[in-house]
Design a protein around this motif. Sequence first.
Motif, mmCIF file in Angstrom:
data_model
loop_
_atom_site.group_PDB
_atom_site.id
_atom_site.type_symbol
_atom_site.label_atom_id
_atom_site.label_comp_id
_atom_site.label_asym_id
_atom_site.label_seq_id
_atom_site.Cartn_x
_atom_site.Cartn_y
_atom_site.Cartn_z
ATOM 1 N N THR A 56 5.865 8.936 -14.995
ATOM 2 C CA THR A 56 4.483 8.805 -15.474
ATOM 3 C C THR A 56 3.830 7.561 -14.881
ATOM 4 O OG1 THR A 56 5.074 9.939 -17.521
ATOM 5 C CG2 THR A 56 3.025 8.685 -17.537
ATOM 6 N N ASP A 57 4.582 6.467 -14.834
ATOM 7 C CA ASP A 57 4.063 5.229 -14.237
ATOM 8 C C ASP A 57 3.783 5.425 -12.749
ATOM 9 O OD1 ASP A 57 4.350 3.947 -16.685
ATOM 10 O OD2 ASP A 57 6.282 3.053 -16.157
ATOM 11 N N ALA A 58 4.689 6.107 -12.058
ATOM 12 C CA ALA A 58 4.508 6.358 -10.618
ATOM 13 C C ALA A 58 3.273 7.229 -10.382
ATOM 14 C CB ALA A 58 5.745 7.030 -10.043
ATOM 15 N N GLU A 59 3.113 8.241 -11.201
ATOM 16 C CA GLU A 59 1.949 9.121 -11.052
ATOM 17 C C GLU A 59 0.650 8.351 -11.257
ATOM 18 O OE1 GLU A 59 -0.025 13.214 -12.906
ATOM 19 O OE2 GLU A 59 1.919 12.547 -13.648
ATOM 20 N N SER A 60 0.624 7.476 -12.240
ATOM 21 C CA SER A 60 -0.622 6.729 -12.504
ATOM 22 C C SER A 60 -0.966 5.799 -11.347
ATOM 23 C CB SER A 60 -0.538 5.961 -13.824
ATOM 24 O OG SER A 60 0.418 4.935 -13.758
ATOM 25 N N VAL A 61 0.041 5.187 -10.718
ATOM 26 C CA VAL A 61 -0.217 4.325 -9.556
ATOM 27 C C VAL A 61 -0.805 5.159 -8.418
ATOM 28 C CG1 VAL A 61 0.870 2.919 -7.763
ATOM 29 C CG2 VAL A 61 1.498 2.573 -10.149
ATOM 30 N N CYS A 62 -0.202 6.315 -8.155
ATOM 31 C CA CYS A 62 -0.700 7.179 -7.073
ATOM 32 C C CYS A 62 -2.138 7.601 -7.322
ATOM 33 C CB CYS A 62 0.177 8.425 -6.937
ATOM 34 S SG CYS A 62 1.845 8.089 -6.367
ATOM 35 N N ARG A 63 -2.416 8.013 -8.538
ATOM 36 C CA ARG A 63 -3.777 8.472 -8.849
ATOM 37 C C ARG A 63 -4.779 7.324 -8.743
ATOM 38 N NH1 ARG A 63 -3.695 13.695 -9.956
ATOM 39 N NH2 ARG A 63 -1.835 14.625 -10.884
ATOM 40 N N ALA A 64 -4.373 6.127 -9.129
ATOM 41 C CA ALA A 64 -5.255 4.962 -8.999
ATOM 42 C C ALA A 64 -5.541 4.665 -7.529
ATOM 43 C CB ALA A 64 -4.630 3.748 -9.679
ATOM 44 N N VAL A 65 -4.516 4.740 -6.684
ATOM 45 C CA VAL A 65 -4.714 4.502 -5.250
ATOM 46 C C VAL A 65 -5.648 5.559 -4.673
ATOM 47 C CG1 VAL A 65 -3.575 4.510 -2.989
ATOM 48 C CG2 VAL A 65 -2.564 3.238 -4.887
ATOM 49 N N LEU A 66 -5.479 6.806 -5.090
ATOM 50 C CA LEU A 66 -6.328 7.882 -4.566
ATOM 51 C C LEU A 66 -7.793 7.734 -4.978
ATOM 52 C CD1 LEU A 66 -3.876 10.883 -4.928
ATOM 53 C CD2 LEU A 66 -4.928 10.061 -2.794
ATOM 54 N N LEU A 67 -8.053 6.974 -6.016
ATOM 55 C CA LEU A 67 -9.438 6.733 -6.444
ATOM 56 C C LEU A 67 -10.112 5.629 -5.645
ATOM 57 C CD1 LEU A 67 -9.064 7.007 -10.322
ATOM 58 C CD2 LEU A 67 -10.137 8.655 -8.773
ATOM 59 N N THR A 68 -9.349 4.931 -4.823
ATOM 60 C CA THR A 68 -9.886 3.842 -4.010
ATOM 61 C C THR A 68 -10.856 4.398 -2.973
ATOM 62 O OG1 THR A 68 -7.816 2.649 -4.285
ATOM 63 C CG2 THR A 68 -9.268 1.909 -2.517
ATOM 64 N N ARG A 69 -11.995 3.813 -2.881
ATOM 65 C CA ARG A 69 -13.042 4.318 -1.976
ATOM 66 C C ARG A 69 -12.718 4.079 -0.507
ATOM 67 N NH1 ARG A 69 -18.056 5.074 -5.040
ATOM 68 N NH2 ARG A 69 -17.703 4.222 -7.096
ATOM 69 N N ALA A 70 -12.120 2.960 -0.186
ATOM 70 C CA ALA A 70 -11.908 2.579 1.214
ATOM 71 C C ALA A 70 -10.531 3.006 1.709
ATOM 72 C CB ALA A 70 -12.075 1.067 1.360
ATOM 73 N N LEU A 71 -10.117 4.200 1.363
ATOM 74 C CA LEU A 71 -8.798 4.686 1.739
ATOM 75 C C LEU A 71 -8.843 5.303 3.128
ATOM 76 C CD1 LEU A 71 -6.284 4.529 -0.045
ATOM 77 C CD2 LEU A 71 -6.685 6.873 -0.720
ATOM 78 N N SER A 72 -8.033 4.765 4.036
ATOM 79 C CA SER A 72 -7.958 5.330 5.389
ATOM 80 C C SER A 72 -7.312 6.715 5.316
ATOM 81 C CB SER A 72 -7.121 4.413 6.287
ATOM 82 O OG SER A 72 -5.759 4.483 5.901
ATOM 83 N N PRO A 73 -7.515 7.548 6.335
ATOM 84 C CA PRO A 73 -6.863 8.868 6.330
ATOM 85 C C PRO A 73 -5.342 8.777 6.220
ATOM 86 C CG PRO A 73 -8.563 8.796 8.015
ATOM 87 C CD PRO A 73 -8.424 7.394 7.477
ATOM 88 N N ALA A 74 -4.747 7.792 6.876
ATOM 89 C CA ALA A 74 -3.294 7.631 6.808
ATOM 90 C C ALA A 74 -2.838 7.276 5.399
ATOM 91 C CB ALA A 74 -2.846 6.567 7.802
ATOM 92 N N ARG A 75 -3.524 6.325 4.761
ATOM 93 C CA ARG A 75 -3.154 5.946 3.396
ATOM 94 C C ARG A 75 -3.426 7.080 2.426
ATOM 95 N NH1 ARG A 75 -4.824 1.221 5.005
ATOM 96 N NH2 ARG A 75 -3.146 -0.260 5.232
ATOM 97 N N GLN A 76 -4.473 7.825 2.659
ATOM 98 C CA GLN A 76 -4.765 8.963 1.793
ATOM 99 C C GLN A 76 -3.635 9.998 1.889
ATOM 100 O OE1 GLN A 76 -8.445 11.067 2.578
ATOM 101 N NE2 GLN A 76 -8.600 11.624 0.429
ATOM 102 N N ALA A 77 -3.174 10.269 3.111
ATOM 103 C CA ALA A 77 -2.058 11.198 3.298
ATOM 104 C C ALA A 77 -0.806 10.686 2.601
ATOM 105 C CB ALA A 77 -1.797 11.404 4.788
ATOM 106 N N TRP A 78 -0.549 9.390 2.751
ATOM 107 C CA TRP A 78 0.623 8.784 2.121
ATOM 108 C C TRP A 78 0.521 8.863 0.601
ATOM 109 C CZ3 TRP A 78 1.849 2.848 2.643
ATOM 110 C CH2 TRP A 78 3.105 2.565 2.115
#
Length: 169
Positions: A56-78
């Motif tokens: 659950t903690d891991a999922e919340s971190v991932c979802r928070a990162v995915l909400l970041t506006r300045a996400l490069s295509p590589a980071r978004q894929a990761w």
Amino acid sequence: VSGPRSHGVLIRGRAVAAEKAFDEAAHCAQSASDEPATLDARLWQAAARTDAGRLTDAESVCRAVLLTRALSPARQAWAHATLTRVLLWQGRSEEAAASPLPPPQCAGFDIDPVVAASIDATAVRVLLAAGDVFQAGQRARALVTASEKAADPLPRVAALTAHLRVRAA
């Protein structure tokens, strides 16, 4: 994209120690206003939390990162691949199959070879969970071929593990 090199701690099975190291790295990067490094550390932290069973903690971190506006295509894929891996561990195969995954070897992305191999290995797991053994085999074979050129042995380990999963299926 490359995370802190302390991912070796994670690879050696010390997920709790790795999670703490990545949390410290994220705080240091955040205090230095280095958003890319902060995001990298958070994604490695999510991987460590997954390995430690803190899904659950891991999922919340991932979802928070995915909400970041300045996400490069590589980071978004990761980030999508890391979230997908969490979903697979949670037994949520249908949701994992719906996650967007990049083309093999993250074609066109400036990405760390370890991260690229991890993304491809996750794609193999998703394809196997969906019952598409042929496509999983194709992706695993491409990953094995690509990993033969890597200077770091970790992409090769990920590739051979993905290939073994296909063979076992």
